[in-house]
Design an enzyme around this catalytic site. Structure first.
Site, PDB file in Angstrom:
ATOM      1  N   LYS A   1      -0.714 -14.239  18.124  1.00  0.00           N
ATOM      2  CA  LYS A   1      -1.684 -13.504  18.952  1.00  0.00           C
ATOM      3  C   LYS A   1      -2.182 -14.416  20.071  1.00  0.00           C
ATOM      4  O   LYS A   1      -2.227 -15.633  19.913  1.00  0.00           O
ATOM      5  CB  LYS A   1      -2.852 -13.009  18.091  1.00  0.00           C
TER       6      LYS A   1
ATOM      7  N   ILE B   1       0.823  -1.219   0.000  1.00  0.00           N
ATOM      8  CA  ILE B   1       0.000   0.000   0.000  1.00  0.00           C
ATOM      9  C   ILE B   1       0.856   1.268   0.000  1.00  0.00           C
ATOM     10  O   ILE B   1       0.341   2.356  -0.227  1.00  0.00           O
ATOM     11  CB  ILE B   1      -1.008   0.051   1.184  1.00  0.00           C
TER      12      ILE B   1
ATOM     13  N   ASN C   1     -10.022  -8.975  18.443  1.00  0.00           N
ATOM     14  CA  ASN C   1     -10.743 -10.000  17.692  1.00  0.00           C
ATOM     15  C   ASN C   1     -10.219 -11.402  18.010  1.00  0.00           C
ATOM     16  O   ASN C   1      -9.037 -11.573  18.317  1.00  0.00           O
ATOM     17  CB  ASN C   1     -10.540  -9.799  16.182  1.00  0.00           C
TER      18      ASN C   1
ATOM     19  N   TYR D   1       1.701   2.618  17.351  1.00  0.00           N
ATOM     20  CA  TYR D   1       1.045   1.607  16.531  1.00  0.00           C
ATOM     21  C   TYR D   1       0.368   2.221  15.305  1.00  0.00           C
ATOM     22  O   TYR D   1       0.834   2.042  14.183  1.00  0.00           O
ATOM     23  CB  TYR D   1       0.073   0.852  17.449  1.00  0.00           C
TER      24      TYR D   1
ATOM     25  N   THR E   1      -8.572   0.798  15.668  1.00  0.00           N
ATOM     26  CA  THR E   1      -8.545  -0.080  16.843  1.00  0.00           C
ATOM     27  C   THR E   1      -8.797   0.729  18.118  1.00  0.00           C
ATOM     28  O   THR E   1      -8.443   1.914  18.188  1.00  0.00           O
ATOM     29  CB  THR E   1      -7.174  -0.798  16.935  1.00  0.00           C
ATOM     30  N   ASP E   2      -9.349   0.059  19.134  1.00  0.00           N
ATOM     31  CA  ASP E   2      -9.576   0.731  20.419  1.00  0.00           C
ATOM     32  C   ASP E   2      -8.268   1.080  21.119  1.00  0.00           C
ATOM     33  O   ASP E   2      -8.239   1.864  22.059  1.00  0.00           O
ATOM     34  CB  ASP E   2     -10.452  -0.138  21.337  1.00  0.00           C
ATOM     35  N   GLU E   3      -7.169   0.475  20.641  1.00  0.00           N
ATOM     36  CA  GLU E   3      -5.862   0.693  21.233  1.00  0.00           C
ATOM     37  C   GLU E   3      -5.466   2.183  21.192  1.00  0.00           C
ATOM     38  O   GLU E   3      -4.681   2.647  22.018  1.00  0.00           O
ATOM     39  CB  GLU E   3      -4.876  -0.176  20.431  1.00  0.00           C
TER      40      GLU E   3
HETATM   41  N1  LIG Z   1      -6.735  -8.367  15.259  1.00  0.00           N
HETATM   42  C1  LIG Z   1      -7.383  -7.556  16.100  1.00  0.00           C
HETATM   43  O1  LIG Z   1      -7.699  -7.957  17.217  1.00  0.00           O
HETATM   44  C2  LIG Z   1      -7.736  -6.169  15.668  1.00  0.00           C
HETATM   45  C3  LIG Z   1      -8.610  -5.418  16.461  1.00  0.00           C
HETATM   46  C4  LIG Z   1      -8.967  -4.126  16.031  1.00  0.00           C
HETATM   47  C5  LIG Z   1      -8.433  -3.626  14.873  1.00  0.00           C
HETATM   48  N2  LIG Z   1      -7.570  -4.374  14.146  1.00  0.00           N
HETATM   49  C6  LIG Z   1      -7.014  -3.798  12.924  1.00  0.00           C
HETATM   50  O2  LIG Z   1      -7.487  -4.530  11.817  1.00  0.00           O
HETATM   51  C7  LIG Z   1      -6.495  -4.528  10.777  1.00  0.00           C
HETATM   52  C8  LIG Z   1      -6.223  -5.948  10.347  1.00  0.00           C
HETATM   53  O3  LIG Z   1      -5.781  -6.685  11.480  1.00  0.00           O
HETATM   54  P1  LIG Z   1      -5.433  -8.234  11.372  1.00  0.00           P
HETATM   55  O4  LIG Z   1      -5.472  -8.777  12.738  1.00  0.00           O
HETATM   56  O5  LIG Z   1      -6.221  -8.849  10.284  1.00  0.00           O
HETATM   57  O6  LIG Z   1      -3.917  -8.130  10.903  1.00  0.00           O
HETATM   58  P2  LIG Z   1      -2.982  -9.216  10.188  1.00  0.00           P
HETATM   59  O7  LIG Z   1      -1.607  -8.927  10.669  1.00  0.00           O
HETATM   60  O8  LIG Z   1      -3.532 -10.586  10.369  1.00  0.00           O
HETATM   61  O9  LIG Z   1      -3.103  -8.862   8.645  1.00  0.00           O
HETATM   62  C9  LIG Z   1      -2.507  -7.723   8.076  1.00  0.00           C
HETATM   63  C10 LIG Z   1      -2.399  -7.947   6.582  1.00  0.00           C
HETATM   64  O10 LIG Z   1      -1.843  -6.755   6.002  1.00  0.00           O
HETATM   65  C11 LIG Z   1      -0.857  -7.131   5.063  1.00  0.00           C
HETATM   66  N3  LIG Z   1       0.123  -6.032   4.961  1.00  0.00           N
HETATM   67  C12 LIG Z   1       1.016  -5.638   5.902  1.00  0.00           C
HETATM   68  N4  LIG Z   1       1.736  -4.606   5.445  1.00  0.00           N
HETATM   69  C13 LIG Z   1       1.283  -4.331   4.190  1.00  0.00           C
HETATM   70  C14 LIG Z   1       1.610  -3.369   3.215  1.00  0.00           C
HETATM   71  N5  LIG Z   1       2.595  -2.472   3.419  1.00  0.00           N
HETATM   72  N6  LIG Z   1       0.939  -3.363   2.051  1.00  0.00           N
HETATM   73  C15 LIG Z   1      -0.043  -4.289   1.799  1.00  0.00           C
HETATM   74  N7  LIG Z   1      -0.393  -5.235   2.708  1.00  0.00           N
HETATM   75  C16 LIG Z   1       0.258  -5.253   3.884  1.00  0.00           C
HETATM   76  C17 LIG Z   1      -0.260  -8.404   5.609  1.00  0.00           C
HETATM   77  O11 LIG Z   1       0.386  -9.168   4.601  1.00  0.00           O
HETATM   78  C18 LIG Z   1      -1.477  -9.101   6.188  1.00  0.00           C
HETATM   79  O12 LIG Z   1      -2.107  -9.908   5.221  1.00  0.00           O
HETATM   80  C19 LIG Z   1      -5.274  -3.813  11.359  1.00  0.00           C
HETATM   81  O13 LIG Z   1      -5.305  -2.485  10.946  1.00  0.00           O
HETATM   82  C20 LIG Z   1      -5.499  -3.881  12.854  1.00  0.00           C
HETATM   83  O14 LIG Z   1      -4.917  -2.811  13.539  1.00  0.00           O
HETATM   84  C21 LIG Z   1      -7.215  -5.626  14.507  1.00  0.00           C
END
Ligand SMILES: NC(=O)c1ccc[n+]([C@@H]2O[C@H](COP(=O)([O-])OP(=O)(O)OC[C@H]3O[C@@H](n4cnc5c(N)ncnc54)[C@H](O)[C@@H]3O)[C@@H](O)[C@H]2O)c1
Length: 329
Positions: free
Chosen positions: A193, A65, A184, A157, A129-131
């Site tokens: 995680k 991205i 999540n 973050y 995120t709530d963080e």
């Molecule tokens: N997991 C949780 O509990 C949670 C809670 C609230 C919010 N979120 C947010 O949701 C989003 C997704 O979380 P997740 O747990 O699915 O994360 P994840 O780490 O499982 O997935 C992230 C994905 O982004 C891709 N990625 C990383 N850097 C990239 C880049 N520069 N360009 C393109 N793709 C890239 C990775 O390859 C991966 O597939 C994040 O923004 C996270 O902060 C997660």
């Protein structure tokens, strides 16, 4: 439901929440198509979408991205964007914040600017995120994060990305919306995680590392509930708004651990106390009344122990998915 045949760009769709979201959209919105743009970092795994690859409504582009040329190519013809792409493991951000600022903040800025250059700027949902709110004291269970709680993050973050989306809306009328979700759990979560780490350790008869006194509290939400909130917000949310999303399911890490041990027929001897995370927030708790009242969303799959027991079962039945990841994490 939006009846137009939308094309949605999902960034980070090979990750935990993104892959669950893509599967849900393809199943529930047959008139939508999905372009998945993912860099495939250690956290990205196309195996999580193995059942979607032959769907004619699904297309994968491997790309970053932060690369505006790739982003522009992926955006062509898209009506909406959901930005899941991120470095997502808070522990890693404390060891090295560089990749977090680069992907989570600069990457979001590249996406926003690429959208603005399009003839018709797509609707843009940023996954927050709530963080970003920092933490709440353990002795004030009455306190919850609302959308008006000031941002006060404890770790480097991704809070700055939220501010970019809101600033672009204010200054350029950019069609951005933010969801801020709690922790999540569910299928296809990378086993670094806490929940999949503990489940997969216990499947292998290994102890589980519990941070500090174990009293830190999180509001756990099933990924399916989160994905439903994201789709609803993408379709019906008001531009420029923030929507908190939570499972109404608060548990301390110790209570979570005890529940998993019980469910997997182990006792507390399997707990390995480890030094606490630096700056470890004590409690997160979400007030999700805005999305409930304005958009009619409620969590359906998050309550424990059922949601947790089903998740244990999923990891038991999908060893071929997580074992290779466990070896690399
Ligand atoms: N997991 C949780 O509990 C949670 C809670 C609230 C919010 N979120 C947010 O949701 C989003 C997704 O979380 P997740 O747990 O699915 O994360 P994840 O780490 O499982 O997935 C992230 C994905 O982004 C891709 N990625 C990383 N850097 C990239 C880049 N520069 N360009 C393109 N793709 C890239 C990775 O390859 C991966 O597939 C994040 O923004 C996270 O902060 C997660």
């Amino acid at each position: 439901m939006v009846s137009d045949p939308w094309q949605i760009l999902v960034t980070g769709g090979a990750g935990f929440i993104g892959s669950n979201f893509i599967r849900m959209v393809l199943a529930e919105r047959p008139n939508y198509s999905v372009v998945n743009l993912d860099a495939l970092t250690y956290a990205g795994n196309l195996e999580s979408l193995a059942d979607c690859v032959h769907n004619p409504k699904y297309q994968f582009i491997q790309g970053d991205i932060r690369d505006s040329a790739v982003v522009e190519r992926a955006l062509a013809g898209c009506d909406a964007v959901v930005n899941f792409a991120a470095e997502s493991h808070v522990d890693r951000s404390i060891c090295d914040s560089g990749p977090f600022v680069s992907t989570n903040v600069t990457g979001t800025q590249v996406l926003l600017d690429a959208c603005r250059r399009m003839d018709k700027c797509p609707r843009f949902l940023h996954i927050g995120t709530d963080e970003v709110y920092g933490d709440l004291p353990l002795d004030r269970p009455d306190l919850l994060f609302t959308e008006n709680t000031p941002l006060c993050p404890s770790s480097p973050y991704k809070a700055a990305a939220d501010l970019l989306v809101l600033a672009y809306h204010h200054t350029f009328g950019f069609p951005g919306i933010i969801t801020r979700c709690s922790n999540n759990f569910g299928p296809f979560q990378f086993p670094e995680k806490v929940i999949p780490l503990f489940i997969t350790n216990l499947i292998d008869g290994k102890r589980v590392p519990l941070y500090g006194d174990g009293l830190n509290v999180r509001d756990w939400i099933h990924v399916q509930d989160h994905c439903e909130a994201v789709l609803l917000t993408l379709e019906k949310g008001e531009l420029g708004q923030v929507y908190n999303v939570g499972g109404c399911n608060e548990w301390s890490n110790r209570a979570l651990t005890d529940m998993l041990l019980d469910c997997m027929d182990y006792d507390e001897k399997m707990i390995e106390p480890v030094a606490d995370r630096l700056g470890h927030d004590r409690r997160y708790a979400i007030d999700a009344s805005k999305i409930q009242n304005e958009l009619g969303w409620t969590p359906q799959h998050s309550a424990w122990p059922t949601g947790l027991t089903k998740t244990v079962e999923w990891y038991r039945q999908h060893e071929t998915w997580w074992r290779p990841l466990k070896m690399q994490s």
